[in-house]
Design an enzyme around this catalytic site. Structure first.
Site, short mmCIF file in Angstrom:
data_model
loop_
_atom_site.label_atom_id
_atom_site.label_comp_id
_atom_site.label_asym_id
_atom_site.label_seq_id
_atom_site.Cartn_x
_atom_site.Cartn_y
_atom_site.Cartn_z
N HIS A 49 0.83 -1.21 0.00
CA HIS A 49 0.00 0.00 0.00
C HIS A 49 0.86 1.26 0.00
CE1 HIS A 49 -3.78 -2.11 0.56
NE2 HIS A 49 -3.21 -2.85 1.48
N ARG A 312 -7.16 -11.26 9.32
CA ARG A 312 -6.49 -10.03 9.75
C ARG A 312 -6.43 -10.03 11.27
NH1 ARG A 312 -10.76 -9.04 6.41
NH2 ARG A 312 -10.49 -7.92 4.45
C1 LIG Z 1 -7.58 -10.61 4.01
C2 LIG Z 1 -6.29 -9.90 4.27
C3 LIG Z 1 -5.77 -9.00 3.35
C4 LIG Z 1 -4.59 -8.32 3.60
N1 LIG Z 1 -4.04 -7.56 2.63
C5 LIG Z 1 -2.88 -6.91 2.87
C6 LIG Z 1 -2.26 -6.17 1.84
O1 LIG Z 1 -2.67 -6.19 0.68
N2 LIG Z 1 -1.17 -5.43 2.15
C7 LIG Z 1 -0.67 -5.39 3.41
O2 LIG Z 1 0.26 -4.63 3.65
N3 LIG Z 1 -1.19 -6.16 4.39
C8 LIG Z 1 -2.26 -6.94 4.14
N4 LIG Z 1 -2.80 -7.74 5.09
C9 LIG Z 1 -2.13 -7.81 6.39
C10 LIG Z 1 -0.91 -8.72 6.35
O3 LIG Z 1 -1.20 -9.92 5.69
C11 LIG Z 1 -0.48 -8.97 7.79
O4 LIG Z 1 -0.26 -7.74 8.43
C12 LIG Z 1 0.78 -9.80 7.90
O5 LIG Z 1 0.74 -10.96 7.11
C13 LIG Z 1 0.97 -10.18 9.36
O6 LIG Z 1 2.15 -10.90 9.46
P1 LIG Z 1 2.58 -11.52 10.85
O7 LIG Z 1 3.96 -12.02 10.67
O8 LIG Z 1 2.30 -10.55 11.95
O9 LIG Z 1 1.53 -12.70 11.10
P2 LIG Z 1 1.49 -14.20 10.55
O10 LIG Z 1 1.85 -14.29 9.13
O11 LIG Z 1 0.17 -14.75 10.95
O12 LIG Z 1 2.66 -14.91 11.36
C14 LIG Z 1 2.53 -15.24 12.72
C15 LIG Z 1 3.25 -16.56 12.94
O13 LIG Z 1 3.25 -16.86 14.32
C16 LIG Z 1 3.14 -18.25 14.47
N5 LIG Z 1 2.67 -18.55 15.81
C17 LIG Z 1 1.49 -18.18 16.37
N6 LIG Z 1 1.40 -18.64 17.62
C18 LIG Z 1 2.56 -19.31 17.88
C19 LIG Z 1 3.05 -20.01 19.00
N7 LIG Z 1 2.36 -20.14 20.14
N8 LIG Z 1 4.28 -20.59 18.91
C20 LIG Z 1 5.02 -20.48 17.76
N9 LIG Z 1 4.56 -19.84 16.67
C21 LIG Z 1 3.36 -19.24 16.72
C22 LIG Z 1 2.17 -18.65 13.37
O14 LIG Z 1 2.29 -20.02 13.04
C23 LIG Z 1 2.57 -17.72 12.24
O15 LIG Z 1 3.46 -18.32 11.33
C24 LIG Z 1 -3.95 -8.49 4.84
C25 LIG Z 1 -4.44 -9.43 5.76
C26 LIG Z 1 -5.57 -10.17 5.44
C27 LIG Z 1 -6.02 -11.25 6.36
#
Ligand SMILES: Cc1cc2nc3c(=O)[nH]c(=O)nc-3n(C[C@H](O)[C@H](O)[C@H](O)COP(=O)(O)OP(=O)(O)OC[C@H]3O[C@@H](n4cnc5c(N)ncnc54)[C@H](O)[C@@H]3O)c2cc1C
Length: 369
Positions: A49, A312
């Protein structure tokens, strides 16, 4: 004893791991899944974005604009596909036109470059397959698209080559604090992994990890979004990412090419309770389809090759949570990573490094990588 343990190998954890691998530190990443990018990171719109949407003055606005700027160089370094294809927010009414003007002003205040409100003719000359019902659009040339899982895998591979340890199939089940830092237990095993500092990047489970060390500060409520992926016959219907005006549930249904030449249509937005529920439903997909065709004419949904849903990580706080936990020194929360978490990830990683430094983590750059 590890210097830093990162919980979560999604885009946020992988971005922090790569940044930390520049320093002389013993770092481990834990994830409960059998590969990186298996949570929300693999199921989203894959849009980088521009940064006109987050409210000016928020963490989200700051890291979105900065993260967007960083993508080109990182993707080049990691040989990951990234395209600055630009985006349009369509206005279908006078009220929408006022909204896109406000987005334009907000974005300019956030530091987004070259935003412009275009009239109908200008938009249609850029994108001839867009609905003829539009009245104008916001044009953001800095919007982009990326392959989120390839990007995350490449970040983590690079971190591992630089010395970070990745331990998969390892669910953090409890954490104890002691005078040296933290004892992290995985899969209910008896022997803990010890670390001076923890980075909580656990996506929709970040609240659960936080509550293992500190008093409850926020909850994460999953907001499900569902999609159609269309085959490559549909991939050139539009060149830019086409949004509708945002509403109270988010950025609305978009139509976008992917870096691989497919077309993506979605998502809807539905708050749910089950953090594992990534099922798709015909009601939600019908909604997505009906909204998608309002923006772009002639999408052939018969050429759909896959549907998917992502969750999300909406928190009970309005902004991204990028801070040291109040009652757990050395425990850094990177939580509430709803959209634009992917776009913001490179800048969030830099903020995490600053937080680690401020809480006492010694950051000495490696002489060579
Ligand atoms: C429908 C949708 C559309 C989106 N579109 C966009 C977009 O176009 N552009 C944008 O910038 N953002 C977008 N986002 C947001 C973006 O996808 C997220 O902000 C981002 O992927 C989050 O990454 P993360 O690493 O925080 O979470 P995650 O990818 O969920 O990673 C968290 C990790 O923690 C692990 N975990 C959880 N609990 C434990 C535990 N107890 N022990 C060990 N491991 C654990 C999980 O297995 C996972 O691998 C969108 C999200 C959604 C759902």
């Amino acid at each position: 004893m590890y210097d830093v343990v990162i919980v979560g190998a999604g885009i946020i954890g992988a971005s922090v791991a790569r940044e930390l691998s520049r320093y002389d530190l013993k770092v481990k990443v834990l994830d409960k899944e059998n590969d990186v990018a298996n949570g929300t990171t693999k199921a989203n719109s894959a849009i980088i974005h521009a940064g006109y949407d987050p409210k000016n003055g928020t963490i989200m606005a700051r890291v979105n604009v900065k993260g967007n700027e960083m993508f080109e160089d990182i993707c080049k370094e990691l040989s990951v596909p990234f395209k600055r294809n630009g985006s349009l927010v369509l206005a279908f009414s006078d009220e929408d036109l006022e909204n896109v003007k406000e987005l334009c002003e907000n974005g300019t205040r956030n530091g987004v470059k070259d935003l412009k409100v275009l009239n109908k003719e200008e938009v249609l000359s850029m994108e001839p397959n867009i609905s003829k019902e539009i009245k104008g659009a916001l044009y953001a040339p800095t919007g982009g698209i990326v392959g989120p899982w390839e990007y995350t895998i490449a970040l983590m591979e690079n971190a591992v080559v630089n010395g970070v340890e990745l331990q998969l199939n390892s669910e953090v089940t409890s954490i104890e604090k002691d005078e040296n830092g933290y004892k992290i237990y995985v899969n209910n095993e008896k022997e803990p992994i010890c670390a001076k500092y923890i980075v909580n990047a656990a996506g929709v489970y970040a609240d659960k990890i936080h509550n293992m060390v500190g008093s409850a500060d926020y909850d994460i409520i999953p907001r499900k979004g569902q999609y159609y992926v269309m085959d490559k016959s549909q991939g050139s219907l539009v060149e830019k990412t086409i949004f509708q005006c945002p509403n109270k549930l988010g950025k609305g249904v978009l139509v976008t090419p992917t870096v691989h030449g497919n077309l993506l249509v979605g998502p809807d937005a539905q708050d749910i309770e089950n953090k594992e529920d990534v099922s798709t439903t015909s009601d939600a997909l019908t909604f997505v389809r009906d909204k998608g065709v309002l923006s772009v004419e002639g999408i052939s949904f018969r050429d759909g090759i896959r549907n998917f849903a992502g969750l999300r990580a909406y928190s009970t706080r309005p902004d991204f949570i990028v801070e040291e936990a109040k009652d757990a020194k050395g425990f850094i929360d990177l939580a509430g990573m709803k959209s634009p978490g992917l776009s913001s990830a490179p800048a969030i990683a830099l903020e995490a490094i600053k937080l680690l430094k401020n809480t006492g983590c010694s950051l000495k750059e490696k002489k060579s990588l």
